[in-house]
Scaffold this motif. Structure first.
Motif, PDB file in Angstrom:
ATOM      1  N   TRP A   1       1.884  -0.245  -9.807  1.00 21.51           N
ATOM      2  CA  TRP A   1       2.626   0.758  -9.042  1.00 21.51           C
ATOM      3  C   TRP A   1       1.684   1.637  -8.231  1.00 21.51           C
ATOM      4  O   TRP A   1       1.997   2.011  -7.111  1.00 21.51           O
ATOM      5  CB  TRP A   1       3.480   1.605  -9.963  1.00 21.51           C
ATOM      6  CG  TRP A   1       4.663   0.893 -10.546  1.00 21.51           C
ATOM      7  CD1 TRP A   1       5.129  -0.349 -10.207  1.00 21.51           C
ATOM      8  CD2 TRP A   1       5.519   1.366 -11.563  1.00 21.51           C
ATOM      9  NE1 TRP A   1       6.229  -0.657 -10.970  1.00 21.51           N
ATOM     10  CE2 TRP A   1       6.486   0.368 -11.811  1.00 21.51           C
ATOM     11  CE3 TRP A   1       5.557   2.525 -12.314  1.00 21.51           C
ATOM     12  CZ2 TRP A   1       7.496   0.518 -12.756  1.00 21.51           C
ATOM     13  CZ3 TRP A   1       6.554   2.671 -13.256  1.00 21.51           C
ATOM     14  CH2 TRP A   1       7.521   1.676 -13.473  1.00 21.51           C
ATOM     15  N   ASP A   2       0.540   1.985  -8.803  1.00 20.85           N
ATOM     16  CA  ASP A   2      -0.432   2.808  -8.084  1.00 20.85           C
ATOM     17  C   ASP A   2      -0.950   2.057  -6.858  1.00 20.85           C
ATOM     18  O   ASP A   2      -1.020   2.606  -5.762  1.00 20.85           O
ATOM     19  CB  ASP A   2      -1.581   3.195  -9.018  1.00 20.85           C
ATOM     20  CG  ASP A   2      -2.474   4.253  -8.416  1.00 20.85           C
ATOM     21  OD1 ASP A   2      -1.957   5.204  -7.795  1.00 20.85           O
ATOM     22  OD2 ASP A   2      -3.709   4.136  -8.569  1.00 20.85           O
ATOM     23  N   ARG A   3      -1.292   0.798  -7.040  1.00 18.44           N
ATOM     24  CA  ARG A   3      -1.764  -0.036  -5.921  1.00 18.44           C
ATOM     25  C   ARG A   3      -0.676  -0.163  -4.854  1.00 18.44           C
ATOM     26  O   ARG A   3      -0.930  -0.034  -3.662  1.00 18.44           O
ATOM     27  CB  ARG A   3      -2.168  -1.421  -6.434  1.00 18.44           C
ATOM     28  CG  ARG A   3      -2.732  -2.337  -5.373  1.00 18.44           C
ATOM     29  CD  ARG A   3      -3.123  -3.689  -5.943  1.00 18.44           C
ATOM     30  NE  ARG A   3      -1.998  -4.475  -6.370  1.00 18.44           N
ATOM     31  CZ  ARG A   3      -1.215  -5.190  -5.562  1.00 18.44           C
ATOM     32  NH1 ARG A   3      -1.443  -5.225  -4.278  1.00 18.44           N
ATOM     33  NH2 ARG A   3      -0.205  -5.878  -6.038  1.00 18.44           N
ATOM     34  N   ALA A   4       0.560  -0.374  -5.289  1.00 18.77           N
ATOM     35  CA  ALA A   4       1.671  -0.500  -4.344  1.00 18.77           C
ATOM     36  C   ALA A   4       1.886   0.795  -3.566  1.00 18.77           C
ATOM     37  O   ALA A   4       2.173   0.757  -2.374  1.00 18.77           O
ATOM     38  CB  ALA A   4       2.953  -0.894  -5.079  1.00 18.77           C
ATOM     39  N   SER A   5       1.717   1.933  -4.209  1.00 23.69           N
ATOM     40  CA  SER A   5       1.909   3.203  -3.504  1.00 23.69           C
ATOM     41  C   SER A   5       0.928   3.321  -2.339  1.00 23.69           C
ATOM     42  O   SER A   5       1.301   3.765  -1.254  1.00 23.69           O
ATOM     43  CB  SER A   5       1.762   4.391  -4.460  1.00 23.69           C
ATOM     44  OG  SER A   5       0.417   4.629  -4.822  1.00 23.69           O
ATOM     45  N   HIS A   6      -0.287   2.901  -2.560  1.00 26.29           N
ATOM     46  CA  HIS A   6      -1.292   2.950  -1.487  1.00 26.29           C
ATOM     47  C   HIS A   6      -0.987   1.937  -0.385  1.00 26.29           C
ATOM     48  O   HIS A   6      -1.077   2.249   0.804  1.00 26.29           O
ATOM     49  CB  HIS A   6      -2.696   2.691  -2.059  1.00 26.29           C
ATOM     50  CG  HIS A   6      -3.180   3.803  -2.924  1.00 26.29           C
ATOM     51  ND1 HIS A   6      -3.771   4.934  -2.421  1.00 26.29           N
ATOM     52  CD2 HIS A   6      -3.143   3.966  -4.263  1.00 26.29           C
ATOM     53  CE1 HIS A   6      -4.095   5.738  -3.413  1.00 26.29           C
ATOM     54  NE2 HIS A   6      -3.719   5.182  -4.538  1.00 26.29           N
ATOM     55  N   LYS A   7      -0.614   0.726  -0.794  1.00 27.35           N
ATOM     56  CA  LYS A   7      -0.375  -0.330   0.192  1.00 27.35           C
ATOM     57  C   LYS A   7       0.879  -0.056   1.035  1.00 27.35           C
ATOM     58  O   LYS A   7       0.889  -0.324   2.239  1.00 27.35           O
ATOM     59  CB  LYS A   7      -0.292  -1.687  -0.495  1.00 27.35           C
ATOM     60  CG  LYS A   7      -1.639  -2.120  -1.078  1.00 27.35           C
ATOM     61  CD  LYS A   7      -1.564  -3.487  -1.692  1.00 27.35           C
ATOM     62  CE  LYS A   7      -1.983  -4.472  -0.806  1.00 27.35           C
ATOM     63  NZ  LYS A   7      -2.756  -5.290  -0.305  1.00 27.35           N
ATOM     64  N   ILE A   8       1.910   0.478   0.434  1.00 26.30           N
ATOM     65  CA  ILE A   8       3.127   0.805   1.184  1.00 26.30           C
ATOM     66  C   ILE A   8       2.839   1.936   2.175  1.00 26.30           C
ATOM     67  O   ILE A   8       3.266   1.897   3.329  1.00 26.30           O
ATOM     68  CB  ILE A   8       4.271   1.173   0.219  1.00 26.30           C
ATOM     69  CG1 ILE A   8       4.727  -0.080  -0.536  1.00 26.30           C
ATOM     70  CG2 ILE A   8       5.440   1.819   0.967  1.00 26.30           C
ATOM     71  CD1 ILE A   8       5.563   0.195  -1.753  1.00 26.30           C
ATOM     72  N   THR A   9       2.076   2.922   1.737  1.00 30.15           N
ATOM     73  CA  THR A   9       1.693   4.015   2.635  1.00 30.15           C
ATOM     74  C   THR A   9       0.837   3.483   3.776  1.00 30.15           C
ATOM     75  O   THR A   9       1.001   3.894   4.933  1.00 30.15           O
ATOM     76  CB  THR A   9       0.955   5.116   1.853  1.00 30.15           C
ATOM     77  OG1 THR A   9       1.819   5.581   0.804  1.00 30.15           O
ATOM     78  CG2 THR A   9       0.563   6.267   2.744  1.00 30.15           C
ATOM     79  N   GLN A  10      -0.050   2.553   3.490  1.00 29.85           N
ATOM     80  CA  GLN A  10      -0.889   1.943   4.530  1.00 29.85           C
ATOM     81  C   GLN A  10      -0.021   1.184   5.542  1.00 29.85           C
ATOM     82  O   GLN A  10      -0.261   1.243   6.744  1.00 29.85           O
ATOM     83  CB  GLN A  10      -1.921   0.997   3.911  1.00 29.85           C
ATOM     84  CG  GLN A  10      -2.855   0.349   4.901  1.00 29.85           C
ATOM     85  CD  GLN A  10      -3.763   1.361   5.594  1.00 29.85           C
ATOM     86  OE1 GLN A  10      -4.153   2.351   5.005  1.00 29.85           O
ATOM     87  NE2 GLN A  10      -4.090   1.093   6.839  1.00 29.85           N
ATOM     88  N   THR A  11       0.995   0.486   5.048  1.00 33.48           N
ATOM     89  CA  THR A  11       1.907  -0.225   5.951  1.00 33.48           C
ATOM     90  C   THR A  11       2.594   0.751   6.901  1.00 33.48           C
ATOM     91  O   THR A  11       2.699   0.489   8.100  1.00 33.48           O
ATOM     92  CB  THR A  11       2.963  -1.007   5.131  1.00 33.48           C
ATOM     93  OG1 THR A  11       2.297  -1.977   4.326  1.00 33.48           O
ATOM     94  CG2 THR A  11       3.974  -1.691   6.030  1.00 33.48           C
TER      95      THR A  11
END
Length: 109
Positions: free
Chosen positions: A92-102
């Motif tokens: 979830w932590d990794r996804a939070s960063h990747k979604i924000t990057q998108t």
């Protein structure tokens, strides 16, 4: 409130399982689709979904220390369950960063 925390975790599990995908190509941007990933859909992400990166990060930072199942598994030396719960928080932590990057890439391009 433990009941709402449990509901939030189940909702995030469902989102990660059925709605989160990664774009094809070199950028490999993570997105949250508006239809389940197992249904043929146009892999795009609506603008309001950009709030989910922050929501996930807040949930990770505030929720992880209070994850009673993780704490109980660790206390009972159930290393498999504790490891699985920790992996979920890391995902979830990794996804939070990747979604924000998108979202950033969507406006920067």
């Amino acid at each position: 409130e433990p009941r709402f925390f449990d509901l939030w975790q189940r909702a995030m599990d469902g989102m990660m399982t059925f709605l989160v995908g990664t774009s094809h190509g070199p950028s490999q941007l993570m997105f949250i689709a508006d239809t389940p990933a197992n249904v043929k859909h146009d892999p795009r992400m609506e603008q309001l979904v950009c709030f989910m990166g922050g929501l996930l990060k807040l949930g990770v930072e505030e929720g992880r220390p209070h994850d009673q199942q993780l704490l109980a598994a660790a206390a009972a030396n159930d290393t498999k369950l504790a490891a699985a719960r920790k992996r979920r928080w890391v995902e979830w932590d990794r996804a939070s960063h990747k979604i924000t990057q998108t979202c950033y890439e969507g406006y920067a391009r």
